[in-house]
Design a protein around this motif. Structure first.
Motif, PDB file in Angstrom:
ATOM      1  N   UNK A 456      83.241  80.182  52.068  1.00  0.00           N
ATOM      2  CA  UNK A 456      83.314  79.591  50.736  1.00  0.00           C
ATOM      3  C   UNK A 456      82.009  78.855  50.488  1.00  0.00           C
ATOM      4  N   UNK A 457      81.195  79.389  49.555  1.00  0.00           N
ATOM      5  CA  UNK A 457      79.881  78.828  49.256  1.00  0.00           C
ATOM      6  C   UNK A 457      80.032  77.802  48.133  1.00  0.00           C
ATOM      7  N   UNK A 458      80.025  76.545  48.498  1.00  0.00           N
ATOM      8  CA  UNK A 458      80.173  75.464  47.513  1.00  0.00           C
ATOM      9  C   UNK A 458      78.877  75.283  46.744  1.00  0.00           C
ATOM     10  N   UNK A 459      77.762  75.294  47.458  1.00  0.00           N
ATOM     11  CA  UNK A 459      76.437  75.180  46.854  1.00  0.00           C
ATOM     12  C   UNK A 459      75.490  76.120  47.590  1.00  0.00           C
ATOM     13  N   UNK A 460      75.816  77.408  47.516  1.00  0.00           N
ATOM     14  CA  UNK A 460      75.043  78.386  48.271  1.00  0.00           C
ATOM     15  C   UNK A 460      75.102  78.076  49.754  1.00  0.00           C
ATOM     16  N   UNK A 461      73.994  78.334  50.449  1.00  0.00           N
ATOM     17  CA  UNK A 461      73.925  77.998  51.871  1.00  0.00           C
ATOM     18  C   UNK A 461      73.678  76.517  52.120  1.00  0.00           C
ATOM     19  N   UNK A 462      73.407  75.763  51.054  1.00  0.00           N
ATOM     20  CA  UNK A 462      73.194  74.325  51.226  1.00  0.00           C
ATOM     21  C   UNK A 462      74.488  73.620  51.629  1.00  0.00           C
ATOM     22  N   UNK A 463      75.563  73.967  50.949  1.00  0.00           N
ATOM     23  CA  UNK A 463      76.872  73.396  51.272  1.00  0.00           C
ATOM     24  C   UNK A 463      77.870  74.549  51.318  1.00  0.00           C
ATOM     25  N   UNK A 464      78.408  74.833  52.503  1.00  0.00           N
ATOM     26  CA  UNK A 464      79.351  75.940  52.626  1.00  0.00           C
ATOM     27  C   UNK A 464      80.372  75.628  53.716  1.00  0.00           C
ATOM     28  N   UNK A 465      81.540  76.233  53.557  1.00  0.00           N
ATOM     29  CA  UNK A 465      82.629  76.105  54.517  1.00  0.00           C
ATOM     30  C   UNK A 465      82.936  77.501  55.049  1.00  0.00           C
ATOM     31  N   UNK A 466      82.894  77.651  56.375  1.00  0.00           N
ATOM     32  CA  UNK A 466      83.091  78.957  57.001  1.00  0.00           C
ATOM     33  C   UNK A 466      84.237  78.904  58.006  1.00  0.00           C
ATOM     34  N   UNK A 467      84.915  80.019  58.128  1.00  0.00           N
ATOM     35  CA  UNK A 467      85.912  80.179  59.172  1.00  0.00           C
ATOM     36  C   UNK A 467      85.817  81.601  59.699  1.00  0.00           C
ATOM     37  N   UNK A 468      85.978  81.769  61.013  1.00  0.00           N
ATOM     38  CA  UNK A 468      85.947  83.118  61.579  1.00  0.00           C
ATOM     39  C   UNK A 468      86.794  83.170  62.842  1.00  0.00           C
ATOM     40  N   UNK A 469      87.089  84.376  63.275  1.00  0.00           N
ATOM     41  CA  UNK A 469      87.818  84.619  64.521  1.00  0.00           C
ATOM     42  C   UNK A 469      87.089  85.735  65.255  1.00  0.00           C
ATOM     43  N   UNK A 470      86.995  85.632  66.571  1.00  0.00           N
ATOM     44  CA  UNK A 470      86.230  86.584  67.370  1.00  0.00           C
ATOM     45  C   UNK A 470      86.987  86.916  68.652  1.00  0.00           C
ATOM     46  N   UNK A 471      87.092  88.188  68.933  1.00  0.00           N
ATOM     47  CA  UNK A 471      87.727  88.664  70.155  1.00  0.00           C
ATOM     48  C   UNK A 471      86.659  89.296  71.047  1.00  0.00           C
ATOM     49  N   UNK A 472      86.509  88.760  72.288  1.00  0.00           N
ATOM     50  CA  UNK A 472      85.548  89.292  73.254  1.00  0.00           C
ATOM     51  C   UNK A 472      86.344  89.795  74.451  1.00  0.00           C
TER      52      UNK A 472
END
Length: 502
Positions: A456-472
Motif C-alpha cells: 500500500x503506497x501511501x506516498x509512493x516509496x516515501x511512505x508505504x506499508x508492505x506485507x509479504x509471505x515467503x516459503x523457503x
C-alpha cells in the motif's frame, strides 16, 4: 544643423510666397488690393509658416533627444558589463547567499549554485514471524529450534549528498544503523564522483558493486520487503575501490567497471599487522544495461514496481560479470555447498572463497507497462579451487572434497500489478515471486523459494506499508536482512514493514 536647415527651407518658402503674391498683384486679371489688405495677408502667411517651423523644430528635438538617450543607455550598459566582469568587485557587490528548502530532500544551496547539500533519511520498521520445523539436522544433534516473532528497526539511514565547487563533482555519504549491526552507527556508503562527460565518469570510495539487478536497486524501492533469497547467495554487496562508468547512445546504454579490494565487504584494510586482512588481488566487476524501451531511460527503473504507470512499454536488459581470485581475504563472500554426508532434510554448509577463483555471470531483465511490472534474473557462478590438496588448504576443498570446477546456478522471476480498485488506483499492488538455487557440488541439488506480497503506497516509496509471505524449502544461507535465521531451516516467513523516508 538640422534646425538651421529647416529655417533656411522655411525662409525660401516665405520668399517664394511673397514673390507669388507680388506676381498675383501684378496680374492684369487681379482686382486692386489696398496696402493694408496685402500686409494682413502676408502676416497670416508668415504666422502659418512660423507654426510649421515650430512643429518641425519640435520633431527634430524629440528625435535628437531619443538618439542621445539611446547612446547614453548603451554607454552605461557597457560600463556595467566592464565592472561586473571583475570577479572581486562582483562578489563584494553581490555576495553569495545560502538558499534552503525541500527538493526531494532537505536542501541547502549557494546562490551561485556551486555548492549543494541534500539531506535524506529513511526508517524501516519491521515485524517478522519466522516459522520453521523443530528439527534442523545441520545443528548439533538433539538441538531443536522454536518459531520466532518480534519487531526490528530493520534499517535506519541518514544520507548527505550533493555537489561541491562544480556540478560535475558530486558526492554521497550515508550512515546506517541497521538491525544486523544491532543498530550501531556505521558507514554504509562514502564516495565522490566526477563527470568528465556523460559517457565518462569516475567514482572512488565505498559504493554498491555492479553485480545483480536486485543489488543495484535501492532497498527503499523494492516490491517485496527485501531482496530475494537468490540474491542473498549471488549478490556481491558493497566494496571499497574505484569505478569507471558512463552513459552513451542518448543515455540508452550504461556501463560500469569496478576494481575493489574484496567482494561483499568494505572492511578489509591494506596496512595491518600480520596476518594481512586481504590479499593483493583486486576483485573486478563489469555491468552493462541497455534501456531498450522507455521514454525516460534514467527514471524508468528507479522503482521496481510501475508506480509511474507507464503509458508506453519500458524494457531494460542487463548483464554482469565478476572475477575474484581470493588468496586470503579475511572478510569475503560466503558460499553455500551441500554437505558430503547424507543428513536427510538438512544438507547445506557455508564456507568462504579463500583459495578459490570465482567467475560469476548474470543476465537480467525488467519490464513495465500500465501498472504491470516483471523482473527476471539468472546467475551462473563458476567455483574453481586453486588450493586443493596444498597448503594453505582451501576451506571449500576441506569441506567438499571437490578438486574440479563446480558450477552454481540461481534464478528468480517476479511480477507485480496495481489492482484496479476504485479509490485505490496506483495505491495497492500485488506481487508474486518464485526462485531457485542449485549448488551442484557433489551432484546435489538446492532449494526453492515461493513468495507473494501486498503493498500500500501511501506516498509512493516515501511512505508505504508492505506485507509479504515467503516459503523457503531449505534455507541456503543465513541473512538478517532477508529474514533467514539458520542454514537448512524449512522456513515459512511472514513480514510486515512500514517505511518512512524524506
Amino acid at each position: 544643423m538640422r534646425r538651421q536647415l529647416i529655417r533656411n527651407l522655411c525662409s525660401l518658402t516665405a520668399i517664394g510666397l511673397c514673390t507669388a503674391v507680388n506676381l498675383a498683384d501684378e496680374s492684369p486679371a487681379s482686382e486692386p488690393e489696398t496696402a493694408d489688405e496685402k500686409v494682413a495677408r502676408l502676416e497670416a502667411l508668415l504666422e502659418a509658416q512660423q507654426k510649421r517651423i515650430d512643429q518641425l523644430e519640435q520633431r527634430v528635438a524629440v528625435g535628437s533627444a531619443r538618439e542621445q538617450e539611446s547612446q547614453r543607455v548603451e554607454a552605461m550598459r557597457q560600463q556595467i558589463r566592464e565592472i561586473l566582469s571583475e570577479k572581486e568587485f562582483r562578489e563584494s557587490l553581490m555576495p553569495s547567499t545560502v538558499l534552503a528548502g525541500y527538493d526531494n530532500g532537505f536542501v541547502i544551496r549557494s546562490s551561485d549554485e556551486k555548492f549543494l547539500l541534500r539531506t535524506n533519511g529513511r526508517l524501516q520498521f519491521r515485524w517478522t514471524h519466522y516459522a520453521t520445523r523443530a528439527d534442523n539436522r545441520y545443528l548439533n544433534p538433539g538441538l531443536q529450534r522454536n518459531d520466532r516473532t518480534g519487531f526490528d528497526l530493520q534499517r535506519l539511514r541518514l544520507t548527505f549528498s550533493g555537489h561541491a565547487w562544480d556540478k560535475d563533482l558530486t558526492y554521497l555519504f550515508e550512515l546506517r544503523a541497521d538491525a544486523p549491526d544491532q543498530n550501531r552507527a556505521e558507514v554504509q556508503f562514502a564516495w565522490v564522483n566526477y563527470r568528465f562527460y556523460d559517457e565518462l565518469q569516475f567514482m572512488a570510495g565505498i559504493f554498491r558493486l555492479a553485480s545483480t539487478r536486485a543489488q543495484v536497486m535501492s532497498d527503499a524501492n523494492l516490491q517485496l520487503i527485501d531482496r530475494p533469497v537468490t540474491d542473498a547467495v549471488f549478490g556481491l554487496g558493497i566494496g571499497l575501490g574505484a569505478r569507471v562508468w558512463g552513459r552513451a547512445f542518448d543515455k540508452r546504454l550504461e556501463y560500469y567497471l569496478d576494481v575493489v579490494n574484496s567482494l561483499n565487504t568494505d572492511d578489509n584494510r591494506t596496512i595491518t599487522p600480520d596476518p594481512a586482512e586481504m590479499d593483493s588481488n583486486p576483485a573486478i566487476l563489469a555491468r552493462l544495461v541497455w534501456h531498450a524501451l522507455g521514454e525516460e531511460p534514467l527514471k524508468d527503473f528507479v522503482d521496481q514496481g510501475d508506480l509511474e504507470f507507464h503509458q508506453t512499454p519500458a524494457l531494460d536488459l542487463g548483464f554482469h560479470y565478476a572475477f575474484n581470485e581470493d588468496e586470503g581475504d579475511s572478510r569475503t563472500t560466503r558460499l553455500p555447498f551441500p554437505l558430503t554426508r547424507n543428513l536427510g532434510r538438512g544438507g547445506f554448509g557455508l564456507t568462504n572463497t579463500n583459495g578459490l577463483q570465482i567467475n560469476q555471470f548474470g543476465w537480467d531483465a525488467g519490464f513495465k507497462y500500465m501498472g504491470f511490472s516483471a523482473t527476471a534474473e539468472y546467475i551462473l557462478r563458476i567455483v574453481d579451487p586453486r588450493r586443493a590438496g596444498r597448503q594453505p588448504f582451501s576451506p571449500w576443498w576441506l569441506l567438499t572434497g571437490q578438486e574440479d570446477t563446480t558450477v552454481q546456478h540461481g534464478a528468480y522471476g517476479q511480477i507485480g500489478y496495481f489492482l484496479p480498485i476504485p479509490g485505490l488506483e496506483k495505491k495497492l499492488e500485488a506481487v508474486a515471486h518464485v526462485g531457485g538455487i542449485s549448488t551442484l557440488a557433489n551432484g546435489r541439488e538446492g532449494t526453492w523459494v515461493y513468495g507473494g506480497g501486498l503493498n500500500y503506497y501511501i506516498q509512493g516509496n516515501k511512505v508505504k506499508l508492505q506485507t509479504d509471505v515467503m516459503k523457503v524449502s531449505e534455507v541456503p544461507i543465513s541473512s538478517n536482512e532477508r529474514s533467514l535465521a539458520n542454514v537448512n531451516d524449512d522456513a515459512l516467513v511472514f513480514r510486515v514493514q512500514l517505511q518512512v523516508a524524506f
